[in-house]
Design a protein around this motif. Sequence first.
Motif, mmCIF file in Angstrom:
data_model
loop_
_atom_site.group_PDB
_atom_site.id
_atom_site.type_symbol
_atom_site.label_atom_id
_atom_site.label_comp_id
_atom_site.label_asym_id
_atom_site.label_seq_id
_atom_site.Cartn_x
_atom_site.Cartn_y
_atom_site.Cartn_z
ATOM 1 N N GLY A 107 0.808 -1.219 0.000
ATOM 2 C CA GLY A 107 0.000 0.000 0.000
ATOM 3 C C GLY A 107 0.834 1.260 0.000
ATOM 4 O O GLY A 107 0.629 2.157 -0.843
ATOM 5 N N PRO A 108 1.793 1.409 0.939
ATOM 6 C CA PRO A 108 2.626 2.607 0.926
ATOM 7 C C PRO A 108 3.420 2.789 -0.364
ATOM 8 O O PRO A 108 3.647 3.913 -0.809
ATOM 9 N N LEU A 168 4.037 6.149 -5.229
ATOM 10 C CA LEU A 168 4.089 6.365 -6.676
ATOM 11 C C LEU A 168 3.094 7.440 -7.096
ATOM 12 O O LEU A 168 3.365 8.224 -8.016
ATOM 13 N N LEU A 169 1.943 7.491 -6.438
ATOM 14 C CA LEU A 169 0.966 8.544 -6.726
ATOM 15 C C LEU A 169 1.473 9.895 -6.242
ATOM 16 O O LEU A 169 1.287 10.920 -6.913
ATOM 17 N N ASN A 221 7.913 6.142 1.611
ATOM 18 C CA ASN A 221 6.993 7.163 2.098
ATOM 19 C C ASN A 221 7.412 8.589 1.759
ATOM 20 O O ASN A 221 6.981 9.534 2.420
ATOM 21 N N ARG A 222 8.203 8.756 0.697
ATOM 22 C CA ARG A 222 8.596 10.104 0.296
ATOM 23 C C ARG A 222 7.378 10.893 -0.185
ATOM 24 O O ARG A 222 6.401 10.343 -0.697
ATOM 25 N N THR A 230 2.038 -5.754 -6.562
ATOM 26 C CA THR A 230 0.668 -5.349 -6.226
ATOM 27 C C THR A 230 0.562 -3.839 -6.135
ATOM 28 O O THR A 230 -0.398 -3.234 -6.642
ATOM 29 N N GLY A 231 1.553 -3.201 -5.515
ATOM 30 C CA GLY A 231 1.540 -1.741 -5.445
ATOM 31 C C GLY A 231 1.538 -1.100 -6.815
ATOM 32 O O GLY A 231 0.837 -0.109 -7.058
ATOM 33 N N LEU A 232 2.311 -1.663 -7.742
ATOM 34 C CA LEU A 232 2.333 -1.140 -9.109
ATOM 35 C C LEU A 232 0.989 -1.329 -9.803
ATOM 36 O O LEU A 232 0.493 -0.425 -10.487
#
Length: 469
Positions: A69-70, A75-76, A135-136, A243-245
Amino acid sequence: MSTLAHRCASQPPRPIPSAAVRLLSSTSAAKSLGSGTAQGEDATAPSEASIPPPLKGIRILDLTRVLAGPYCTMLLADLGADVIKVEHPKGGDDTRSWGPPFAEPDADKPLKAPEGKEDYWSSLPPESAYFLSVNRSKRSITVDLKSKEGKQILYDLAKKADVVVENYLPGKLASMGLGYDDFKRVKPDIIYASLTGYGQTGPYSANAGYDVIVAADAGLMHITGEPDRPPVKVGVALTDLTTGLYVHGAIMAAIIGRAQTGQGVHIDATLFESQIASLANIASNYLIAGQEASRHGDAHPSIAPYQTFSAADGRIMVGAGNDGQFKLLCGVLGRPDLAESPLYATNQARVANRGTLIPLLDQLFSTQPIQHWIDEIRGRIPAAPIRNIRGTFDEHPQAKARKVVTTVEHPRAGSIKILSPAVTYGKGKMKVTRPPPVLGQHTDEVLEQELGLSRKAVEELRRKGAIGQ
């Protein structure tokens, strides 16, 4: 819903310009991203992108922890979205405690804590390298989701948000009044993305799904490792990252879809299905031909040679992906006759006869050091040494040229290095707008600036335990 969005919903979907996507998809005003120390201006900083951040004006309410998730929400954030990371007041995201290593507070520099938060910031544990990795460019607020007041904070933020992202077990947030239907009541066109191990439906839906568990359960571990040894996990949590991608792309697609229809959606994404989708040709081999996969170590089941070899001073990875490359390789090795042999002239023949081919090539490679072969190949055939992490960051000329590292000024840890966004847009990459946040760093800022609460109201919420320090 805006008048324009209603009009879109009554007409057939059609392609629209990116600027219109931003206008139609967000009912949030494009607000200032708030306080925070921007990317360091130094030699390692990538040049800025040739286009403005395409998700500027999009707000993400991030209820995720750990990695998949993070990583998605980061990426967003890289693309300009205002990501508000909601963390538990006591400890925050699990990965804040995952270490060592940690980025210790800089003893030579005072903490850049907000006024009145100096003692709290000093009491926090050091920033973990794991948390800093994903988490940037986010803001962090601390909210007790179980409190009545905490839920109301999330409802109020959702009214101004475009997307909610969460990775709790199916039904957990719904049981707390924070499910898709609950947010849809306060924001009818909300996009709500759920990342779980196995999904919202099916006999495994209630099962916890950590990366390595799903890698075992969905085929990846079965094909990873040496043929005569037990299966092993991949060296990084690849199922989480995949999954995050997938979800990062699904959310952007949903934003465009909402611009065309005016409708939000519940995105149901799983580690299980992401892992299966990532089996690619291995899955196709089974589905098309019934071919069960096996472990091949560092070799490829369908291409030869495509593996590591023993040079005089270490291992070198070489991939001759077609007959022309194999012919070039044989010339480099001083054995052009191998490419003419009916045993090795075609890839199909080489795969069938790899038992004799690979030891022969290994012996040839062993006569010279790695750099000799790299120099001889000169990029004409895919080949590389097996670099460690230090070699990747400190020695690789391409990593330096592409500026894969960014230096940021963290308010607690001082100057730290983090990964840059991976994609270049024209002349440069999207700017890292903030360092990874301190736990609860932006709680007061968000509640006061975004929700319009007074300082007194914020302190009352803190007194009740609805928010953290």
